[in-house]
Design an enzyme around this catalytic site. Structure first.
Site, short mmCIF file in Angstrom:
data_model
loop_
_atom_site.label_atom_id
_atom_site.label_comp_id
_atom_site.label_asym_id
_atom_site.label_seq_id
_atom_site.Cartn_x
_atom_site.Cartn_y
_atom_site.Cartn_z
N VAL A 261 21.56 34.97 84.78
CA VAL A 261 22.31 34.59 83.58
C VAL A 261 21.38 34.58 82.37
O VAL A 261 21.75 34.98 81.26
CB VAL A 261 22.97 33.21 83.78
N ALA A 262 20.14 34.13 82.60
CA ALA A 262 19.19 34.03 81.49
C ALA A 262 18.87 35.40 80.90
O ALA A 262 18.63 35.53 79.71
CB ALA A 262 17.92 33.35 81.96
N GLU A 266 24.91 39.55 77.82
CA GLU A 266 26.25 40.11 78.07
C GLU A 266 27.14 40.07 76.83
O GLU A 266 27.92 40.96 76.58
CB GLU A 266 26.89 39.30 79.20
N ASP A 308 31.84 62.79 43.61
CA ASP A 308 32.45 63.53 42.51
C ASP A 308 32.34 62.69 41.25
O ASP A 308 31.92 61.54 41.28
CB ASP A 308 33.87 64.01 42.80
N ASP A 603 38.99 62.98 47.10
CA ASP A 603 40.30 62.37 46.89
C ASP A 603 41.47 63.32 47.16
O ASP A 603 42.58 62.90 47.38
CB ASP A 603 40.42 61.79 45.48
N ASN A 669 15.37 34.64 75.71
CA ASN A 669 15.52 34.95 77.13
C ASN A 669 14.16 35.26 77.76
O ASN A 669 13.86 34.83 78.86
CB ASN A 669 16.43 36.16 77.31
N GLU A 672 12.21 32.19 78.70
CA GLU A 672 12.69 31.52 79.91
C GLU A 672 12.27 32.27 81.16
O GLU A 672 11.82 31.67 82.14
CB GLU A 672 14.22 31.43 79.85
P1 ATP Z 1 35.76 65.85 40.04
O1 ATP Z 1 35.65 66.96 41.02
O2 ATP Z 1 34.48 65.26 39.68
O3 ATP Z 1 36.81 64.85 40.35
P2 ATP Z 1 37.46 67.18 38.13
O4 ATP Z 1 38.58 66.22 38.06
O5 ATP Z 1 37.05 67.83 36.88
O6 ATP Z 1 36.15 66.56 38.67
P3 ATP Z 1 39.18 68.98 39.42
O7 ATP Z 1 40.27 67.99 39.52
O8 ATP Z 1 38.91 69.91 40.55
O9 ATP Z 1 37.82 68.26 39.20
O10 ATP Z 1 39.43 69.78 38.08
C1 ATP Z 1 38.70 70.93 37.79
C2 ATP Z 1 39.00 71.39 36.40
O11 ATP Z 1 40.35 71.77 36.30
C3 ATP Z 1 38.79 70.34 35.33
O12 ATP Z 1 37.48 70.34 34.86
C4 ATP Z 1 39.76 70.77 34.26
O13 ATP Z 1 39.18 71.71 33.41
C5 ATP Z 1 40.88 71.41 35.04
N1 ATP Z 1 41.99 70.49 35.25
C6 ATP Z 1 41.95 69.24 35.70
N2 ATP Z 1 43.17 68.70 35.80
C7 ATP Z 1 44.03 69.65 35.40
C8 ATP Z 1 45.46 69.73 35.30
N3 ATP Z 1 46.25 68.73 35.62
N4 ATP Z 1 46.00 70.88 34.85
C9 ATP Z 1 45.21 71.92 34.54
N5 ATP Z 1 43.88 71.91 34.62
C10 ATP Z 1 43.28 70.80 35.04
#
Ligand code: ATP
Length: 865
Positions: A261-262, A266, A308, A603, A669, A672
């Site tokens: 046990v010592a 576990e 990003d 994202d 342990n 002991e």
């Molecule tokens: P990160 O990758 O750091 O999040 P980000 O938002 O710039 O950066 P993306 O969302 O891939 O990356 O956008 C890339 C590019 O597309 C932007 O830099 C912008 O010029 C263009 N963009 C972003 N949002 C839109 C949109 N809703 N409509 C049209 N073009 C866009």
């Protein structure tokens, strides 16, 4: 693409109707996976090697007529079980709370407004909106679908995404709960919710938090099993040898059992899991949600963070500052999404209708846009993409007229394409409106609005546009290009466009990120920005954040670079711009091949593979899509880089604490075992009785170790390089230190035992037993840190540890002087002279390590743990 235009555009439910339907149909939730029952947790405490050994010991004691021993052991089993249960129950409830935090949202139209609601509140008849990355919240029939592709593998097992349309004859005109939108956008009317959905019929939702096996608990489980075998071996050997040399059979069997046990740690894997789970619960208060316990453990060893930019390093609160059309600059007044500002041209307010160029730009801003602005009290709320919100706000500041009717067709924005197009009627004209990253938009433009009206776009014109773009980007502005063309049909073709102008928007860096990046740097963690934004903008933001950048590499350049060259590039401070999500995979692979432990943020829906591949996939809580969150190990509830840095700090602290208490317990342990073995060899009577060993291991050491696990973070925690994940909890130094402590405490208690033998066995044994308890209490200071003396850590910086020490010394006094415990533990009351001797041997356990640590710190500066 043909427009899939519905006959009667549905308008969604009113909130009153929705409330009625919610009453009728119940919440849109599946029967939760059965929470683990109280009984199972309780039962679990009474299985396992330790308990079996203890029960064996109790049985042997009972058979041999040692009733007190068997009752004592029985009580220990119960006490141990109850303590384990309370801890594990706390951990379970903490994990259940974390699971609930992931409750996802859905976008619906209620009372003609686009709002976000808890997915559970969706009812049949609701009009829902779906975007790339969304998890479909209920079974629904499509009413609008733009390039919609859905991953239905959860239902069908088919991994290729399915294209959807709204045609009544198309079998694919519905979407199912639990599936994922891979690309495109859609609107749909909910037909079934909760357990009435196809998914609900076949599945019960399993919470995704709670994979409890971590490397560490696995490692410790293995160590436990090995030590368990050793323990039983030694136990049997001790008993046999004892009996052979003519010792009392009962005593020897009991000694053998208690030896076993010592030795067995576990409870360790469970304790580790529990501390990680409780740590995860604590981390949520810091806005980081660990979806897998493994993440808690890996976080501490992260050596590279790929992050990003937009929203993680910056606020993601965009404001359009300027609009550039052929050299003319329009500026906006006001920040945020409040549209009550103005647009100024050369200091004078200007509105929609005043000049055709401005009108064309503003038309794109509202007509190629899905964001919505809504006033809530004095505040303006934006629903949608912040980039689009900023464009809409700007257009509203210019009193732009809102185009009637929906877009007839669209190619949605994606991080890979970086532009978006819609076709819609503007007055009498059918117009294609386009916006996106300047590179991507210019690529498909053949004309532009030059100083003398629309003209063919020459190389020189492109140069002047690029110069304007660079001057915005160098200021750290996010730049979006606008374009358009008249069309005769609704099919979207991104070609032969007319370039209108450039929009520059600010997205300020988050103020706390600068310090967080600095902290990572001193902790030996490289931070690499990987953004979809342009190189100049990215670099300007990096500069504002004081991030070192020697090279800026675009996605296109990355594709031209071979693996070896990339590995070299990654050895210097580098930034990746205009990347697509696929590039992240390659960067992770290269970094991992170099032995790095990579944390990667993401994202979007396309980020999921990278989040899975990374050692720590980090998704954004507010901005992230469901798919990204599903794939991630850690979710930053506030999307903030600084939170990630805090999580790493916390991960390091927790690992160090687990290391501390494992080492401490093993050293106890070891002491002991040393005492028992040498004593046996010397042929002395039993030095510790089985119940005394149990008392030490499970009561006095157990409580102390638990509190040692609550050590606060040290100031040098983020100045050390990341831990090598291959180095386990016990490195060679730790082993030696454990053995050294074991040798000292073992021989010291043995010495006490034999030097008081003339006063009788009971006194001698009580001195040795109390000595061992006190020695173990005193060694705890050394195990707080192998390198930093306690006067540096602060003697009282972990008040619960001090409290535990005082309480456990109190418990030992009770063991020696309180009659019921005296009977249970067979102790005899000690006098001053005994305690003085114990103290004499205890003092070096605090003093010597402290002196050594102090000398080493002053000689060579602080060392690694
Ligand atoms: P990160 O990758 O750091 O999040 P980000 O938002 O710039 O950066 P993306 O969302 O891939 O990356 O956008 C890339 C590019 O597309 C932007 O830099 C912008 O010029 C263009 N963009 C972003 N949002 C839109 C949109 N809703 N409509 C049209 N073009 C866009």
């Amino acid at each position: 693409m043909r427009p899939d235009e519905p006959q009667n555009q549905p308008t969604g439910l009113t909130s009153a109707e929705a409330a009625k339907r919610l009453q009728k149909h119940g919440p849109n939730a599946l029967a939760e996976a059965k929470p683990i029952s109280v009984w199972r947790i309780l039962l679990r405490q009474f299985t396992g090697l330790l308990v079996l050994l203890l029960l064996g010991a109790a049985l042997v004691a009972l058979v041999l007529g040692e009733h007190v021993d068997s009752i004592a052991i029985g009580m220990v089993v119960i006490l141990n079980g109850v303590l384990g249960f309370v801890q594990e129950w706390r951990a379970e409830t903490a994990l259940a709370a974390l699971r609930n935090m992931l409750a996802p949202k859905a976008r619906v139209i209620r009372d003609q407004e686009l709002i976000e609601i808890d997915r559970r509140e969706i009812v049949p008849g609701d009009l829902i909106l779906l975007d790339a990355g969304d998890q479909v919240p209920a079974d629904a029939r499509l009413t609008t679908a733009l390039e919609l592709r859905v991953d239905e593998s959860v239902l069908t097992g088919e991994s290729a995404p399915v294209s959807k349309s709204i045609r009544p004859d198309d079998a694919n005109n519905t979407v199912m709960m639990g599936t994922h939108v891979v690309s495109g956008r859609a609107e749909a009317i909910v037909e079934a919710t909760g357990s009435k959905t196809a998914f609900g019929k076949i599945a019960t939702l399993t919470g995704s938090v709670g994979e409890k096996e971590t490397n560490l608990s696995r490692q410790l489980g293995k160590l436990g099993a090995q030590l368990g075998l050793v323990a039983i071996g030694i136990g049997v050997a001790v008993a046999l040898v004892g009996v052979l040399v003519g010792r009392d059979v009962i005593d020897m069997v009991m000694t053998g059992l208690s030896m076993a046990v010592a030795i067995v740690p576990e409870g360790l894997p469970a304790v580790v899991t529990i501390s990680l789970a409780l740590g995860a619960a604590a981390m949520v208060r810091q806005k980081a949600l660990a979806r897998r316990l493994q993440a808690m453990e890996t976080l501490g060893s992260a050596s590279v963070i790929c992050t990003d930019k937009t929203g993680t390093l910056t606020e993601n609160m965009m404001t359009t500052e300027t609009l550039w059309i052929t050299g003319r600059q329009y500026d906006a007044v006001g920040t945020g999404y409040d549209p009550t500002g103005r647009i100024l041209l050369e200091g004078q307010p200007i509105r929609y209708g005043a000049n055709a160029d401005l009108d064309a730009a503003l038309d794109v801003m509202v007509g190629c846009n899905h964001a919505k602005l809504r006033r809530e009290g004095a505040q303006w709320q934006m629903v949608g993409d912040p980039t689009e919100g900023a464009l809409l706000t700007f257009a509203y500041k210019g009193w732009t007229s809102i185009p009637a009717g929906p877009a007839l067709s669209e190619i949605p924005f994606s991080s890979a394409r970086k532009r978006m197009s819609t076709v819609r009627w503007l007055g009498e004209d059918l117009i294609q409106l386009v916006k996106g990253a300047p590179e991507q938009v210019l690529d498909v433009c053949t004309h532009w609005r030059g100083p003398n009206g629309t003209a063919v776009l020459t190389d020189a014109d492109r140069k002047s546009i690029e110069t304007a773009y660079a001057s915005f980007a160098e200021r750290g502005l996010r730049v979006i290009a606008l374009a358009r063309r008249e069309v005769s049909q609704t099919e979207v073709k991104e070609e032969s466009l007319e370039f209108i102008g450039l929009v520059g928007m600010v997205d300020p860096p988050r103020p706390e990120v600068r310090a967080a990046i600095q902290a990572c740097k001193s902790a030996g963690i490289d931070v690499i920005m990987i953004t979809g934004d342009g190189p100049l903008t990215a670099r300007a933001i990096a500069e504002k954040l004081n991030m070192p950048v020697e090279r800026t590499i675009t996605g296109a350049e990355l594709e031209q670079t071979d693996d070896e060259a990339l590995a070299q590039l990654l050895k210097q401070p580098v930034l990746f711009a205009r990347t697509s999500p696929e590039h992240k995979m390659r960067l992770i692979r290269t970094l991992q091949a170099d032995g790095q432990i990579v944390a990667m943020t993401g994202d979007g829906v396309n980020d999921a593979p990278a989040l899975k591949k990374a050692d720590i996939g980090v998704a954004m809580g507010t901005r992230g899509t469901d798919v990204a969150k599903d794939a991630a190990d850690l979710v930053l509830l506030d999307d903030n880089f600084a939170t990630l840095e805090r999580a790493i700090r916390e991960g390091r602290r927790q690992f160090a604490n687990i290391q501390r208490f494992v080492r401490y317990l093993l050293s106890s342990n070891a002491g002991e075992v040393v005492a028992i073995l040498i004593n046996l060899a010397l042929g002395g009577p039993l030095i510790f009785l089985p119940t005394q060993i149990l008392w030490m291991n499970l009561v006095t050491d157990g409580v102390t170790a638990l509190m040692l696990g609550l050590e606060p973070g040290t100031s040098d925690q983020m100045t050390q390089p990341p831990r090598n994940p291959k180095s386990g909890i016990l490195d060679r130094t730790a082993m030696w230190i454990i053995l050294a402590f074991g040798a000292y405490t073992g021989t010291a208690s043995l010495y006490l035992f034999h030097s008081f033998m003339h006063e009788g066995e009971a006194i001698a044994r009580t001195v040795a037993f109390s000595g061992m308890v006190l020695f173990e209490k005193m060694s705890v200071f050394a195990f707080r840190s192998f390198t930093r003396p306690c006067w540096k850590l602060g003697w009282f910086s972990n008040p619960l540890l001090i409290l535990a020490l005082v309480a456990m010394i109190g418990a030992q006094l009770a063991a020696v002087y309180w009659p019921p415990l005296q009977t249970l533990l067979r102790t005899a009351p000690l006098g001053w002279e005994h305690w003085q001797m114990i103290a004499l041997f205890a003092i070096p356990l605090v003093a010597v390590p402290e002196i050594i640590k102090t000398l080493r710190t002053t000689q060579d500066g602080p060392q690694a743990e």
